[in-house]
Design a protein around this motif. Sequence first.
Motif, PDB file in Angstrom:
ATOM      1  N   PRO A 262       0.775  -1.251   0.000  1.00  0.00           N
ATOM      2  CA  PRO A 262       0.000   0.000   0.000  1.00  0.00           C
ATOM      3  C   PRO A 262       0.803   1.296   0.000  1.00  0.00           C
ATOM      4  N   GLU A 263       2.109   1.253  -0.213  1.00  0.00           N
ATOM      5  CA  GLU A 263       2.882   2.501  -0.231  1.00  0.00           C
ATOM      6  C   GLU A 263       2.376   3.427  -1.338  1.00  0.00           C
ATOM      7  N   ASN A 264       2.357   4.733  -1.056  1.00  0.00           N
ATOM      8  CA  ASN A 264       1.939   5.699  -2.069  1.00  0.00           C
ATOM      9  C   ASN A 264       3.124   6.159  -2.904  1.00  0.00           C
ATOM     10  N   ASP A 265       2.852   6.996  -3.899  1.00  0.00           N
ATOM     11  CA  ASP A 265       3.904   7.470  -4.809  1.00  0.00           C
ATOM     12  C   ASP A 265       4.970   8.272  -4.076  1.00  0.00           C
ATOM     13  N   TYR A 266       4.549   9.050  -3.100  1.00  0.00           N
ATOM     14  CA  TYR A 266       5.495   9.859  -2.334  1.00  0.00           C
ATOM     15  C   TYR A 266       6.516   8.977  -1.621  1.00  0.00           C
ATOM     16  N   GLN A 267       6.054   7.905  -1.006  1.00  0.00           N
ATOM     17  CA  GLN A 267       6.972   6.980  -0.334  1.00  0.00           C
ATOM     18  C   GLN A 267       7.929   6.342  -1.328  1.00  0.00           C
ATOM     19  N   MET A 268       7.435   6.002  -2.507  1.00  0.00           N
ATOM     20  CA  MET A 268       8.276   5.322  -3.483  1.00  0.00           C
ATOM     21  C   MET A 268       9.368   6.237  -4.029  1.00  0.00           C
ATOM     22  N   ILE A 269       9.027   7.484  -4.334  1.00  0.00           N
ATOM     23  CA  ILE A 269      10.079   8.356  -4.861  1.00  0.00           C
ATOM     24  C   ILE A 269      11.036   8.810  -3.757  1.00  0.00           C
ATOM     25  N   ARG A 270      10.556   8.847  -2.511  1.00  0.00           N
ATOM     26  CA  ARG A 270      11.477   9.129  -1.407  1.00  0.00           C
ATOM     27  C   ARG A 270      12.510   8.010  -1.294  1.00  0.00           C
ATOM     28  N   VAL A 271      12.081   6.758  -1.430  1.00  0.00           N
ATOM     29  CA  VAL A 271      13.006   5.622  -1.390  1.00  0.00           C
ATOM     30  C   VAL A 271      13.977   5.694  -2.565  1.00  0.00           C
ATOM     31  N   ALA A 272      13.462   5.991  -3.758  1.00  0.00           N
ATOM     32  CA  ALA A 272      14.324   6.096  -4.939  1.00  0.00           C
ATOM     33  C   ALA A 272      15.363   7.195  -4.759  1.00  0.00           C
ATOM     34  N   GLU A 273      14.942   8.342  -4.243  1.00  0.00           N
ATOM     35  CA  GLU A 273      15.865   9.447  -4.006  1.00  0.00           C
ATOM     36  C   GLU A 273      16.955   9.051  -3.017  1.00  0.00           C
ATOM     37  N   ALA A 274      16.584   8.332  -1.969  1.00  0.00           N
ATOM     38  CA  ALA A 274      17.569   7.879  -0.977  1.00  0.00           C
ATOM     39  C   ALA A 274      18.555   6.900  -1.605  1.00  0.00           C
ATOM     40  N   LEU A 275      18.081   6.037  -2.486  1.00  0.00           N
ATOM     41  CA  LEU A 275      18.971   5.084  -3.154  1.00  0.00           C
ATOM     42  C   LEU A 275      19.965   5.808  -4.053  1.00  0.00           C
ATOM     43  N   TYR A 276      19.494   6.808  -4.779  1.00  0.00           N
ATOM     44  CA  TYR A 276      20.402   7.589  -5.626  1.00  0.00           C
ATOM     45  C   TYR A 276      21.442   8.332  -4.794  1.00  0.00           C
ATOM     46  N   GLN A 277      21.007   8.903  -3.704  1.00  0.00           N
ATOM     47  CA  GLN A 277      21.920   9.721  -2.901  1.00  0.00           C
ATOM     48  C   GLN A 277      22.864   8.893  -2.038  1.00  0.00           C
ATOM     49  N   ASN A 278      22.377   7.777  -1.488  1.00  0.00           N
ATOM     50  CA  ASN A 278      23.160   7.016  -0.519  1.00  0.00           C
ATOM     51  C   ASN A 278      23.876   5.812  -1.105  1.00  0.00           C
ATOM     52  N   TYR A 279      23.393   5.324  -2.249  1.00  0.00           N
ATOM     53  CA  TYR A 279      24.001   4.136  -2.847  1.00  0.00           C
ATOM     54  C   TYR A 279      24.497   4.379  -4.264  1.00  0.00           C
ATOM     55  N   ASP A 280      24.406   5.617  -4.731  1.00  0.00           N
ATOM     56  CA  ASP A 280      24.926   5.990  -6.048  1.00  0.00           C
ATOM     57  C   ASP A 280      24.414   5.090  -7.161  1.00  0.00           C
ATOM     58  N   LEU A 281      23.149   4.746  -7.120  1.00  0.00           N
ATOM     59  CA  LEU A 281      22.609   3.874  -8.145  1.00  0.00           C
ATOM     60  C   LEU A 281      22.575   4.578  -9.500  1.00  0.00           C
ATOM     61  N   LYS A 282      22.764   3.791 -10.523  1.00  0.00           N
ATOM     62  CA  LYS A 282      22.657   4.302 -11.883  1.00  0.00           C
ATOM     63  C   LYS A 282      21.197   4.498 -12.261  1.00  0.00           C
ATOM     64  N   ARG A 283      20.346   3.580 -11.819  1.00  0.00           N
ATOM     65  CA  ARG A 283      18.946   3.626 -12.237  1.00  0.00           C
ATOM     66  C   ARG A 283      18.076   2.845 -11.269  1.00  0.00           C
ATOM     67  N   VAL A 284      16.902   3.376 -10.986  1.00  0.00           N
ATOM     68  CA  VAL A 284      15.856   2.648 -10.266  1.00  0.00           C
ATOM     69  C   VAL A 284      14.750   2.342 -11.263  1.00  0.00           C
ATOM     70  N   PHE A 285      14.359   1.078 -11.357  1.00  0.00           N
ATOM     71  CA  PHE A 285      13.296   0.664 -12.256  1.00  0.00           C
ATOM     72  C   PHE A 285      12.023   0.413 -11.453  1.00  0.00           C
ATOM     73  N   TYR A 286      10.901   0.621 -12.115  1.00  0.00           N
ATOM     74  CA  TYR A 286       9.600   0.427 -11.478  1.00  0.00           C
ATOM     75  C   TYR A 286       8.814  -0.599 -12.291  1.00  0.00           C
ATOM     76  N   SER A 287       8.237  -1.567 -11.621  1.00  0.00           N
ATOM     77  CA  SER A 287       7.506  -2.635 -12.300  1.00  0.00           C
ATOM     78  C   SER A 287       6.082  -2.706 -11.769  1.00  0.00           C
ATOM     79  N   ALA A 288       5.112  -2.443 -12.640  1.00  0.00           N
ATOM     80  CA  ALA A 288       3.709  -2.512 -12.241  1.00  0.00           C
ATOM     81  C   ALA A 288       3.369  -3.932 -11.787  1.00  0.00           C
ATOM     82  N   PHE A 289       2.738  -4.038 -10.640  1.00  0.00           N
ATOM     83  CA  PHE A 289       2.426  -5.335 -10.051  1.00  0.00           C
ATOM     84  C   PHE A 289       1.476  -6.140 -10.943  1.00  0.00           C
TER      85      PHE A 289
END
Length: 476
Positions: A262-289
């Motif tokens: 049940p996470e909303n869009d805000y939670q998901m992009i906050r997680v993505a932003e943290a991954l980019y900033q803290n783990y230097d990821l090249k890309r976060v992919f999103y897969s519709a359930f």
Amino acid sequence: MLLQESMDIQEKLKILSDAAKYDVACTSSGVSRRGEKGSLGNAVSSGICHSFAADGRCISLLKILFTNQCIYDCRYCINRRSNDVVRTSFTPDEVCRLTIEFYRRNYIEGLFLSSGILHTPDYTMELICRTLYKLRHEYHFNGYIHVKAIPGASPELIDQAGFLADRMSVNLELPTAEGLRALAPGKTREKILSPMRQVQRGIAMQNQRWIEGRRMPAAHSIGMADSPAHPGRNVWKPGSGAGSRNFVPAGQSTQMIVGATPENDYQMIRVAEALYQNYDLKRVFYSAFVRVNDDSLLPVLPGGPPLLREHRLYQADWLLRFYGFQADELLDEQRPNFNVLLDPKCDWALRHLELFPVEVNRADYGTLLRVPGLGVKSARRILAARRGAALGFEDLKKLGVVLKRAVYFITCSGKTMYSFQMNENFIASQLISTEHRKVWDIENHDSFRQLSLFDDYHVTAPVTETDRIAVVSGAM
């Protein structure tokens, strides 16, 4: 759960390629490497040649699982331990033969190799490393390889794979620890983030000396993916081939499932932003359930996979990586989901009309990037072109600006393209595409509001071709 070992390679390929289709975390190579005498293949940074399945998913690489057997019982996964499906596994030589034969026939330009867990994480990761070693050193394959790091595998095996592959990824799967506990009880955030951190540190250590000796780019570095301050991105010198390789030269990526929890869009992009900033990821992919299992803990989505929501998350992801936006600017606790009728950049601009219109002949690069209809390339072209003369609207069109969106947010030499009402309701009604206009007129008689993906209006807003092009090109 029995492993079928008597199958021929074609039967295995049919099963293990089909089992890999729900993993979307593969993309073009992100690394350039020339072919060498005595080796087969090369890699071009912009370029694995993409083709797309009917549902829009990328199938450009030879995309397979090493095995569909798994010790985990993730409720959303077709290969979970409790499912009664035919199980099989490739051998290292079989993966090598398939890759080389497909490459020689010009069907593929690289390999995407993921896997279930056969016996233990170390046992599986060791087989994958053996496969990559054979490809590189016995079959002399110099093309692009993307491999999954198995959570729970030993650091030594992760390191070994990192020097043989171009890109590595560890799927986060679900954005919160609570979601993992509910739907993937055998996995933990610690197991997933540990190899992710290891890959990040390996890339950083390898490239630190080169980064320190490089002069930082000037005013045109705005988004996270633009800057050499992030060693997980393309800031390294190209490697010198299969015999002397860099550690994960194309960086690492991950994937999150959209709509299973049940996470909303805000939670998901906050997680993505943290991954980019803290783990230097090249890309976060999103897969519709996609509900592939009949399980009481899995949501039933009447409209099918939330593809529009996935689409909006990808658009927002571009804004984080290339346009200098932060997650808190796009959404917040009061507005936790993206507008189904407007892309995130247009939606943000409508909520901040006090910042517009922008004078294109004077605005700096960061300001131009926030104008709907202006992308990274067009903003840079404007900066270069206006040195010679003041730009008009016809000039902007030639520079690649999407005036259909930009015209409401810019002026040229103090003038708008034509007179219009500078208010949210009017501009929003003009920005919404023809396909969405009737829905807008019905639900918004005289007011502008954020639509929640969970409203009871049953809005059906298909992804338009313009939206698809915007996600691919990044021009929003």
